[in-house]
Scaffold this motif. Structure first.
Motif, PDB file in Angstrom:
ATOM      1  N   HIS A  61      42.519  -1.043 -97.362  1.00  7.12           N
ATOM      2  CA  HIS A  61      42.981  -0.128 -95.957  1.00  7.12           C
ATOM      3  C   HIS A  61      41.941  -0.700 -95.041  1.00  7.12           C
ATOM      4  O   HIS A  61      42.283  -0.665 -93.805  1.00  7.12           O
ATOM      5  CB  HIS A  61      42.697   1.284 -96.436  1.00  7.12           C
ATOM      6  CG  HIS A  61      43.893   1.824 -97.156  1.00  7.12           C
ATOM      7  ND1 HIS A  61      45.041   1.762 -96.630  1.00  7.12           N
ATOM      8  CD2 HIS A  61      44.224   2.305 -98.306  1.00  7.12           C
ATOM      9  CE1 HIS A  61      46.184   2.228 -96.999  1.00  7.12           C
ATOM     10  NE2 HIS A  61      45.400   2.559 -98.433  1.00  7.12           N
ATOM     11  N   PRO A  76      43.310  -5.366 -94.102  1.00 10.28           N
ATOM     12  CA  PRO A  76      44.449  -5.441 -94.747  1.00 10.28           C
ATOM     13  C   PRO A  76      45.036  -7.118 -94.956  1.00 10.28           C
ATOM     14  O   PRO A  76      46.004  -7.277 -95.570  1.00 10.28           O
ATOM     15  CB  PRO A  76      45.529  -5.109 -93.841  1.00 10.28           C
ATOM     16  CG  PRO A  76      44.900  -4.202 -93.043  1.00 10.28           C
ATOM     17  CD  PRO A  76      43.565  -4.417 -92.947  1.00 10.28           C
ATOM     18  N   GLU A  90      49.393  -9.429 -94.234  1.00 10.62           N
ATOM     19  CA  GLU A  90      48.690  -8.075 -94.089  1.00 10.62           C
ATOM     20  C   GLU A  90      49.185  -7.269 -95.601  1.00 10.62           C
ATOM     21  O   GLU A  90      50.535  -7.397 -95.729  1.00 10.62           O
ATOM     22  CB  GLU A  90      48.486  -7.005 -93.078  1.00 10.62           C
ATOM     23  CG  GLU A  90      47.942  -7.869 -92.106  1.00 10.62           C
ATOM     24  CD  GLU A  90      47.894  -6.767 -90.633  1.00 10.62           C
ATOM     25  OE1 GLU A  90      47.115  -7.018 -89.930  1.00 10.62           O
ATOM     26  OE2 GLU A  90      48.804  -5.812 -90.707  1.00 10.62           O
ATOM     27  N   HIS A 149      50.658  -4.065 -97.284  1.00 13.46           N
ATOM     28  CA  HIS A 149      51.319  -2.880 -96.714  1.00 13.46           C
ATOM     29  C   HIS A 149      51.939  -2.273 -97.995  1.00 13.46           C
ATOM     30  O   HIS A 149      52.432  -3.057 -98.834  1.00 13.46           O
ATOM     31  CB  HIS A 149      52.520  -3.071 -95.643  1.00 13.46           C
ATOM     32  CG  HIS A 149      51.813  -3.449 -94.431  1.00 13.46           C
ATOM     33  ND1 HIS A 149      51.153  -2.737 -93.398  1.00 13.46           N
ATOM     34  CD2 HIS A 149      51.709  -4.620 -93.732  1.00 13.46           C
ATOM     35  CE1 HIS A 149      50.795  -3.196 -92.293  1.00 13.46           C
ATOM     36  NE2 HIS A 149      50.893  -4.392 -92.365  1.00 13.46           N
ATOM     37  N   GLU A 203      56.563   0.395 -95.557  1.00 19.01           N
ATOM     38  CA  GLU A 203      55.672   0.533 -94.197  1.00 19.01           C
ATOM     39  C   GLU A 203      56.271  -0.633 -93.395  1.00 19.01           C
ATOM     40  O   GLU A 203      56.462  -1.618 -93.833  1.00 19.01           O
ATOM     41  CB  GLU A 203      54.136   0.380 -94.315  1.00 19.01           C
ATOM     42  CG  GLU A 203      53.432   1.809 -95.010  1.00 19.01           C
ATOM     43  CD  GLU A 203      52.128   1.453 -95.117  1.00 19.01           C
ATOM     44  OE1 GLU A 203      51.597   0.385 -94.926  1.00 19.01           O
ATOM     45  OE2 GLU A 203      51.380   2.301 -95.365  1.00 19.01           O
ATOM     46  N   SER A 208      52.662  -4.786 -89.095  1.00 21.83           N
ATOM     47  CA  SER A 208      51.935  -4.474 -87.698  1.00 21.83           C
ATOM     48  C   SER A 208      52.211  -5.540 -86.707  1.00 21.83           C
ATOM     49  O   SER A 208      52.987  -6.558 -86.842  1.00 21.83           O
ATOM     50  CB  SER A 208      50.562  -4.565 -88.241  1.00 21.83           C
ATOM     51  OG  SER A 208      50.322  -5.828 -88.521  1.00 21.83           O
TER      52      SER A 208
END
Length: 195
Positions: free
Chosen positions: A81, A84, A175, A177, A181, A184
């Motif tokens: 977290h 990522p 990243e 996730h 989700e 990004s």
């Protein structure tokens, strides 16, 4: 039947002086296919003949199964977290566990997957967004006032320069996730000299 119980039978019969082949025949007659293999039986019979008393497995060197313990999972989740983009290799080196264990924790315990960032042409600050909303409202008012020839009088243009760019490799934008989700968003930042 538990393997410890099989070993107890093997130990008892070995102490009585029964040969491994006869022990195998007796185990197969009683337990059928569930009986241990002849090679396993011979190994344990030899150890009991040499004086072994324990029925338990010897402690092994190597990594214990605690690699996926809840506290380890929690630490990995916290690190992912925070950053990522951290790779399995880096996490494995940090915790001194295999990459496979890290993969298992991320995918099976934390339900995470590695996703590439979604490219967007640019990011707007708050005032730029407000200007766009104001312009849209202004256009709607104009459209309500004179609906007939409004579209004929529109001249469009854009002052944005388009640059050549040096894209980041796909692996650098990946990243971790949680499943479900969205990826990004990442604007292009590296601008080369050419336009």
């Amino acid at each position: 039947m538990d393997k410890i119980e099989y070993r107890a039978v093997i130990k008892f019969l070995t102490k009585e002086g029964v040969a491994p082949k006869d022990i195998d025949d007796r185990l197969r007659a009683v337990y059928g296919e569930r009986a241990p293999s002849y090679a396993t039986l011979k190994l344990w019979a030899k150890q009991f003949k040499w004086g072994r008393e324990s029925l338990e497995d010897d402690p092994r060197s190597g990594r214990p199964i605690e690699a996926t313990a809840p506290d380890m999972v929690e630490k990995i989740e916290h690190l992912v977290h925070e950053n990522p983009r951290m790779s399995k290799k880096v996490l494995a080196a940090m915790f001194d566990v295999s990459e496979r264990s890290i993969f298992r924790i991320l995918h099976e315990k934390l339900l995470m997957r590695k996703v590439c960032s979604r490219w967007i042409p640019r990011t707007l600050n708050k005032s730029q967004k407000e200007e766009r909303v104001a312009a849209a409202h202004e256009f709607l008012e104009l459209l309500e006032w004179n609906e007939g020839d409004t579209f004929e009088r529109i001249v469009t243009g854009d002052e944005t320069r388009i640059y050549y760019y040096d894209p980041e490799p796909k692996s650098q934008t990946m990243e971790w996730h949680k499943r479900g989700e969205p990826a990004s968003k990442m604007p292009r930042k590296q601008i080369a000299t050419n336009k």
